[in-house]
Design a protein around this motif. Sequence first.
Motif, mmCIF file in Angstrom:
data_model
loop_
_atom_site.group_PDB
_atom_site.id
_atom_site.type_symbol
_atom_site.label_atom_id
_atom_site.label_comp_id
_atom_site.label_asym_id
_atom_site.label_seq_id
_atom_site.Cartn_x
_atom_site.Cartn_y
_atom_site.Cartn_z
ATOM 1 N N THR A 89 12.986 5.156 -2.441
ATOM 2 C CA THR A 89 12.665 5.805 -3.717
ATOM 3 C C THR A 89 11.395 5.264 -4.371
ATOM 4 O OG1 THR A 89 14.105 4.254 -4.909
ATOM 5 C CG2 THR A 89 15.081 6.365 -4.194
ATOM 6 N N HIS A 90 10.881 4.144 -3.881
ATOM 7 C CA HIS A 90 9.671 3.590 -4.479
ATOM 8 C C HIS A 90 8.965 2.709 -3.461
ATOM 9 C CE1 HIS A 90 7.003 2.496 -7.770
ATOM 10 N NE2 HIS A 90 7.079 1.245 -7.361
ATOM 11 N N ARG A 91 7.645 2.704 -3.532
ATOM 12 C CA ARG A 91 6.817 1.888 -2.639
ATOM 13 C C ARG A 91 5.806 1.111 -3.465
ATOM 14 N NH1 ARG A 91 2.023 4.212 1.150
ATOM 15 N NH2 ARG A 91 1.583 2.353 2.398
ATOM 16 N N TYR A 92 5.659 -0.162 -3.114
ATOM 17 C CA TYR A 92 4.698 -1.028 -3.788
ATOM 18 C C TYR A 92 3.820 -1.719 -2.748
ATOM 19 C CZ TYR A 92 2.916 -5.298 -6.001
ATOM 20 O OH TYR A 92 2.106 -6.310 -6.441
ATOM 21 N N VAL A 93 2.519 -1.731 -3.012
ATOM 22 C CA VAL A 93 1.550 -2.463 -2.189
ATOM 23 C C VAL A 93 0.717 -3.291 -3.153
ATOM 24 C CG1 VAL A 93 -0.363 -2.275 -0.561
ATOM 25 C CG2 VAL A 93 1.473 -0.565 -0.520
ATOM 26 N N SER A 94 0.659 -4.595 -2.929
ATOM 27 C CA SER A 94 -0.037 -5.459 -3.891
ATOM 28 C C SER A 94 -1.547 -5.259 -3.883
ATOM 29 C CB SER A 94 0.285 -6.929 -3.614
ATOM 30 O OG SER A 94 -0.177 -7.313 -2.321
ATOM 31 N N GLU A 95 -2.112 -4.901 -2.727
ATOM 32 C CA GLU A 95 -3.560 -4.682 -2.623
ATOM 33 C C GLU A 95 -3.826 -3.624 -1.567
ATOM 34 O OE1 GLU A 95 -6.908 -3.969 -3.093
ATOM 35 O OE2 GLU A 95 -6.482 -5.678 -4.398
ATOM 36 N N LEU A 96 -4.175 -2.423 -2.021
ATOM 37 C CA LEU A 96 -4.376 -1.300 -1.101
ATOM 38 C C LEU A 96 -5.465 -1.561 -0.068
ATOM 39 C CD1 LEU A 96 -4.016 1.721 -3.520
ATOM 40 C CD2 LEU A 96 -2.665 1.335 -1.456
ATOM 41 N N GLU A 97 -6.482 -2.270 -0.465
ATOM 42 C CA GLU A 97 -7.603 -2.543 0.445
ATOM 43 C C GLU A 97 -7.119 -3.219 1.737
ATOM 44 O OE1 GLU A 97 -12.079 -4.520 0.101
ATOM 45 O OE2 GLU A 97 -10.505 -5.115 -1.297
ATOM 46 N N MET A 98 -6.012 -3.969 1.636
ATOM 47 C CA MET A 98 -5.519 -4.723 2.791
ATOM 48 C C MET A 98 -4.778 -3.860 3.809
ATOM 49 S SD MET A 98 -6.561 -7.712 2.669
ATOM 50 C CE MET A 98 -7.526 -8.621 1.482
ATOM 51 N N ILE A 99 -4.418 -2.637 3.447
ATOM 52 C CA ILE A 99 -3.706 -1.793 4.410
ATOM 53 C C ILE A 99 -4.547 -0.614 4.897
ATOM 54 C CG2 ILE A 99 -1.447 -2.464 3.503
ATOM 55 C CD1 ILE A 99 -1.275 0.364 2.243
ATOM 56 N N GLN A 123 -15.057 5.733 -1.620
ATOM 57 C CA GLN A 123 -13.788 5.786 -2.353
ATOM 58 C C GLN A 123 -12.717 4.913 -1.709
ATOM 59 O OE1 GLN A 123 -12.456 9.774 -3.233
ATOM 60 N NE2 GLN A 123 -14.518 10.467 -3.709
ATOM 61 N N LEU A 124 -13.105 3.711 -1.302
ATOM 62 C CA LEU A 124 -12.134 2.790 -0.740
ATOM 63 C C LEU A 124 -11.222 2.279 -1.853
ATOM 64 C CD1 LEU A 124 -14.294 0.731 1.767
ATOM 65 C CD2 LEU A 124 -12.859 2.726 2.192
ATOM 66 N N PRO A 125 -9.918 2.284 -1.624
ATOM 67 C CA PRO A 125 -8.987 1.919 -2.689
ATOM 68 C C PRO A 125 -8.968 0.422 -2.939
ATOM 69 C CG PRO A 125 -7.796 2.267 -0.651
ATOM 70 C CD PRO A 125 -9.236 2.630 -0.373
ATOM 71 N N LYS A 126 -8.718 0.059 -4.178
ATOM 72 C CA LYS A 126 -8.555 -1.344 -4.559
ATOM 73 C C LYS A 126 -7.405 -1.433 -5.546
ATOM 74 C CE LYS A 126 -13.192 -3.258 -3.911
ATOM 75 N NZ LYS A 126 -12.777 -4.265 -2.946
ATOM 76 N N GLY A 127 -6.804 -2.608 -5.604
ATOM 77 C CA GLY A 127 -5.729 -2.823 -6.558
ATOM 78 C C GLY A 127 -4.374 -2.445 -5.990
ATOM 79 N N ALA A 128 -3.398 -2.462 -6.873
ATOM 80 C CA ALA A 128 -2.006 -2.256 -6.467
ATOM 81 C C ALA A 128 -1.623 -0.783 -6.489
ATOM 82 C CB ALA A 128 -1.085 -3.027 -7.398
ATOM 83 N N LEU A 129 -0.670 -0.454 -5.628
ATOM 84 C CA LEU A 129 -0.019 0.853 -5.631
ATOM 85 C C LEU A 129 1.434 0.633 -6.027
ATOM 86 C CD1 LEU A 129 0.184 3.927 -4.698
ATOM 87 C CD2 LEU A 129 0.993 2.982 -2.515
ATOM 88 N N GLY A 130 1.931 1.457 -6.943
ATOM 89 C CA GLY A 130 3.350 1.383 -7.296
ATOM 90 C C GLY A 130 3.720 0.196 -8.156
ATOM 91 N N ALA A 131 2.783 -0.295 -8.953
ATOM 92 C CA ALA A 131 3.070 -1.429 -9.839
ATOM 93 C C ALA A 131 3.852 -0.927 -11.054
ATOM 94 C CB ALA A 131 1.779 -2.118 -10.264
#
Length: 200
Positions: A89-99, A123-131
């Motif tokens: 139901t939810h996904r979190y990634v601490s740093e998108l750049e790393m994946i 447009q490379l992503p940075k920061g968290a996803l799902g925080a």
Amino acid sequence: MGTSYETVLVAAEFDDVVGVVRATGRAALVVPVVAGRVAVIPREEDWGGALLKPVALPVSQMLHCPVLTCEVFDSDVVLCSVYEDGRPTHRYVSELEMIVEWFEDSDGEFKARLDGKVLPPDQLPKGALGADAAAFAPFAVGDADLGAIDAALRNVDGSSSAEEQHEAILRALGLPVEALTVAFRHVRGGQFADAVGLNL
């Protein structure tokens, strides 16, 4: 080389979790963390990592409780998923750049890809996803401090490694960290006195 491990946090009673994990046939240590919170430390597969879904899906479905899987990879990134009633139901990634995955296309150009989609070079992503602190709140001990959880998810204090940030997230939830931040292969005999080993 950095730190890597995979753990599962279950918001349920210890004996219930033991019963369901045993029924899955998965090899794991089940460790009581605090009342109503249980850690499951799955044994790694032959290739080195532990599979989390085969534990999280049936436990969340059979016990009708929230389950949080956490993976720290090479000290670079924290990956978490919340499961309820047998589904994520939810996904979190601490740093998108790393994946972000890099690949060479047919023209010999290197391009970035995230979740199967090719990204524009600017447009490379940075920061968290799902925080989203509310998604983690069901795992908190007592009243959830959403501000503290949010700060940990966004790494406001500037943890220097993924494992430090994961510990900060767990502490924001009011949880002891020991059984939730260790790989099965690194657990020492007697380290968790109340642990139950299953299907080993």
